[in-house]
Design a protein around this motif. Sequence first.
Motif, short mmCIF file in Angstrom:
data_model
loop_
_atom_site.label_atom_id
_atom_site.label_comp_id
_atom_site.label_asym_id
_atom_site.label_seq_id
_atom_site.Cartn_x
_atom_site.Cartn_y
_atom_site.Cartn_z
N ASN A 32 23.44 -43.33 18.16
CA ASN A 32 23.22 -43.61 16.75
C ASN A 32 23.12 -42.26 16.04
O ASN A 32 22.48 -41.33 16.56
N GLY A 97 18.61 -48.81 21.16
CA GLY A 97 17.32 -49.43 21.44
C GLY A 97 16.25 -48.94 20.49
O GLY A 97 16.36 -47.87 19.89
N LYS A 98 15.18 -49.73 20.41
CA LYS A 98 14.16 -49.44 19.40
C LYS A 98 13.23 -48.30 19.79
O LYS A 98 12.80 -47.54 18.95
N THR A 99 12.92 -48.20 21.04
CA THR A 99 11.93 -47.19 21.42
C THR A 99 12.61 -45.92 21.87
O THR A 99 12.46 -45.47 23.01
N GLN A 100 13.38 -45.35 20.98
CA GLN A 100 14.10 -44.13 21.27
C GLN A 100 13.72 -43.07 20.25
O GLN A 100 13.70 -43.34 19.05
N PRO A 101 13.42 -41.86 20.68
CA PRO A 101 13.18 -40.79 19.71
C PRO A 101 14.48 -40.35 19.08
O PRO A 101 15.56 -40.66 19.58
N GLN A 102 14.38 -39.62 18.00
CA GLN A 102 15.55 -39.00 17.40
C GLN A 102 15.49 -37.50 17.64
O GLN A 102 14.42 -36.91 17.72
N PHE A 104 17.00 -33.79 16.38
CA PHE A 104 17.50 -33.23 15.14
C PHE A 104 18.25 -31.92 15.34
O PHE A 104 17.91 -31.11 16.23
N ASN B 30 7.41 -51.45 15.12
CA ASN B 30 7.75 -51.56 16.53
C ASN B 30 7.12 -50.41 17.30
O ASN B 30 6.61 -50.58 18.40
N ASN B 31 7.21 -49.20 16.73
CA ASN B 31 6.59 -48.03 17.34
C ASN B 31 6.35 -46.98 16.27
O ASN B 31 6.88 -47.07 15.15
N GLN B 33 6.11 -42.64 15.83
CA GLN B 33 6.46 -41.38 16.48
C GLN B 33 5.90 -40.21 15.69
O GLN B 33 5.77 -40.28 14.46
N TYR B 35 6.42 -36.03 14.98
CA TYR B 35 7.38 -34.94 15.07
C TYR B 35 6.74 -33.66 14.53
O TYR B 35 5.86 -33.70 13.67
N LEU B 43 13.45 -31.10 13.08
CA LEU B 43 12.25 -31.71 13.63
C LEU B 43 12.37 -31.85 15.14
O LEU B 43 13.46 -32.06 15.68
N HIS B 45 10.77 -33.96 18.38
CA HIS B 45 9.99 -35.14 18.76
C HIS B 45 8.84 -34.74 19.67
O HIS B 45 9.03 -33.99 20.64
N LEU B 48 5.88 -40.74 21.29
CA LEU B 48 6.16 -42.07 20.76
C LEU B 48 5.11 -43.02 21.32
O LEU B 48 4.82 -43.00 22.52
N PHE B 97 17.77 -52.75 13.27
CA PHE B 97 18.24 -51.44 13.69
C PHE B 97 17.11 -50.43 13.63
O PHE B 97 16.27 -50.48 12.76
N GLN B 98 17.12 -49.50 14.60
CA GLN B 98 16.05 -48.51 14.63
C GLN B 98 16.27 -47.46 13.54
O GLN B 98 17.06 -46.55 13.71
#
Lengths: 113, 112
Positions: A32, A97-102, A104, B30-31, B33, B35, B43, B45, B48, B97-98
């Motif tokens: 994503n 998936g929802k529990t994924q960090p991004q 940068f 949902n969660n 996080q 940063y 940023l 991470h 989470l 969508f996340q």
Amino acid sequence: SQTIHQWPATLVQPVGSPLSLECTVEGTSNPNLYWYRQAAGRGLQLLFYSVGIGQISSEVPQNLSASRPQDRQFILSSKKLLLSDSGFYLCAWGGQGKTQPQHFGDGTRLSIL
Amino acid sequence: SQQGEEDPQALSIQEGENATMNCSYKTSINNLQWYRQNSGRGLVHLILIRSNEREKHSGRLRVTLDTSKKSSSLLITASRAADTASYFCATALNTGFQKLVFGTGTRLLVSP
């Protein structure tokens, strides 16, 4: 390991000129992809996101557009820049998936004169 | 509008002290996080925490989540000058969508 590249680091453009910022990701497939803008001293505003090639969702109406011509390439564009387009632009990628960090890139500082 | 609001906006401490930052949000998540952003950079991470978790640790970081109060806290123990940065919370909503919604951040200054 995965890496994200964003360029240029800084850009000074006159009002009315076009814009193209590029972001590429390595070491992962079907990520994503996200474009954010950060005003000085503020949080991040999501501009666009993409779940696949050619799929772009816009979060806010604006003078910008985004494209994803390849799986790991995300481009932010404008045909005519406005003074209000100045800011710090960040590209990010995330897993499915929802529990994924991004993750940068280092950002592009865009100044419009 | 921003989902998350961090408190305080700025925090100045000495090396070795603990730093606590708080984040409040408005809707079901949902969660959440956290940063870190060094000046002029992207940023990074940190941690989470899922909505069904109450506490999580990672090295010198401790995050708590209270979904009944719609709030989270980030504790950095034994802070170092290198911890100087802005810290953002970001919430992932329960919609399909996340997408992350970022707060306005806490600027932390750790003095030697």
